[in-house]
Design a protein around this motif. Structure first.
Motif, PDB file in Angstrom:
ATOM      1  N   ALA A  38      98.480  11.441 -56.588  1.00 12.11           N
ATOM      2  CA  ALA A  38      97.126  10.897 -56.498  1.00 12.11           C
ATOM      3  C   ALA A  38      96.184  11.779 -57.302  1.00 12.11           C
ATOM      4  CB  ALA A  38      96.661  10.826 -55.054  1.00 12.11           C
ATOM      5  N   GLU A  39      95.228  11.144 -57.922  1.00 13.33           N
ATOM      6  CA  GLU A  39      94.163  11.844 -58.627  1.00 13.33           C
ATOM      7  C   GLU A  39      92.853  11.456 -57.955  1.00 13.33           C
ATOM      8  OE1 GLU A  39      92.785  12.609 -63.152  1.00 13.33           O
ATOM      9  OE2 GLU A  39      93.089  10.510 -62.620  1.00 13.33           O
ATOM     10  N   VAL A  40      92.024  12.454 -57.665  1.00 13.80           N
ATOM     11  CA  VAL A  40      90.731  12.218 -57.024  1.00 13.80           C
ATOM     12  C   VAL A  40      89.638  12.666 -57.988  1.00 13.80           C
ATOM     13  CG1 VAL A  40      89.276  12.701 -55.029  1.00 13.80           C
ATOM     14  CG2 VAL A  40      91.770  12.685 -54.771  1.00 13.80           C
TER      15      VAL A  40
ATOM     16  N   ARG B 109      96.081   6.202 -57.239  1.00 18.47           N
ATOM     17  CA  ARG B 109      97.408   6.496 -56.691  1.00 18.47           C
ATOM     18  C   ARG B 109      98.476   5.828 -57.544  1.00 18.47           C
ATOM     19  NH1 ARG B 109     100.658   4.370 -51.438  1.00 18.47           N
ATOM     20  NH2 ARG B 109     102.532   5.519 -51.944  1.00 18.47           N
TER      21      ARG B 109
ATOM     22  N   THR C  63      92.174   6.589 -48.242  1.00 23.91           N
ATOM     23  CA  THR C  63      92.355   5.456 -49.150  1.00 23.91           C
ATOM     24  C   THR C  63      93.802   5.027 -49.318  1.00 23.91           C
ATOM     25  OG1 THR C  63      92.435   6.903 -51.098  1.00 23.91           O
ATOM     26  CG2 THR C  63      90.272   5.992 -50.475  1.00 23.91           C
ATOM     27  N   THR C  64      94.737   5.959 -49.199  1.00 26.84           N
ATOM     28  CA  THR C  64      96.140   5.610 -49.460  1.00 26.84           C
ATOM     29  C   THR C  64      97.000   5.596 -48.205  1.00 26.84           C
ATOM     30  OG1 THR C  64      96.920   7.887 -49.834  1.00 26.84           O
ATOM     31  CG2 THR C  64      95.989   6.703 -51.745  1.00 26.84           C
TER      32      THR C  64
ATOM     33  N   MET D  99      88.320  15.951 -50.793  1.00 24.54           N
ATOM     34  CA  MET D  99      89.248  15.298 -51.733  1.00 24.54           C
ATOM     35  C   MET D  99      90.568  14.970 -51.033  1.00 24.54           C
ATOM     36  SD  MET D  99      88.745  17.360 -55.276  1.00 24.54           S
ATOM     37  CE  MET D  99      87.717  16.650 -56.547  1.00 24.54           C
TER      38      MET D  99
ATOM     39  N   VAL E 120      89.837   7.406 -56.026  1.00 23.33           N
ATOM     40  CA  VAL E 120      91.210   7.890 -55.886  1.00 23.33           C
ATOM     41  C   VAL E 120      92.125   6.957 -56.652  1.00 23.33           C
ATOM     42  CG1 VAL E 120      93.089   8.420 -54.278  1.00 23.33           C
ATOM     43  CG2 VAL E 120      90.703   8.850 -53.609  1.00 23.33           C
TER      44      VAL E 120
ATOM     45  N   VAL F 187      92.187  11.147 -50.199  1.00 21.59           N
ATOM     46  CA  VAL F 187      93.561  10.674 -50.430  1.00 21.59           C
ATOM     47  C   VAL F 187      94.086  10.013 -49.156  1.00 21.59           C
ATOM     48  CG1 VAL F 187      95.943  11.402 -50.843  1.00 21.59           C
ATOM     49  CG2 VAL F 187      94.102  12.339 -52.244  1.00 21.59           C
TER      50      VAL F 187
END
Length: 101
Positions: free
Chosen positions: A45-47, A40, A72-73, A65, A38, A69
């Motif tokens: 966010a891009e996974v 950010r 992890t964030t 996915m 991930v 996010v």
């Protein structure tokens, strides 16, 4: 020339962010046996899903996915914000995220 081929294979193994995510925080997580990276940056966010999955195993990936996010964030992916490069792609997705609640 032969030595170049293994280097190219190694470079292809790591997840790289899209250009708009250069400089982003990078997180790695494994959910339900599937590895994700991930990226950010701000409220986006891009996974990226790592590894090969057969067609039947891909069904759970979109929800995983979003969970990646969150895990992890600490932010949630906004409903309806998911964008993929190709329709139905389970290898990469981008989300708008909400970190306020």
């Amino acid at each position: 020339m032969r030595a170049l081929f293994p280097l190219l294979l190694l470079a292809a193994c790591g997840a790289s962010p899209a250009p708009q995510f250069f400089g982003a925080e990078r997180h790695e997580v494994r959910l339900s046996g599937i590895d994700f990276v991930v990226f950010r940056k701000g409220d986006r966010a891009e996974v990226v899903r790592l590894g090969y999955l057969g067609r039947a195993a891909r069904d759970a990936v979109p929800a995983l996915m979003e969970e990646a996010v969150r895990v992890t964030t600490g932010c949630r992916a906004l409903p309806g914000s998911k964008v993929t490069g190709l329709p139905g792609d389970t290898g990469e997705a981008r989300f708008d995220i909400d970190c306020d609640g």
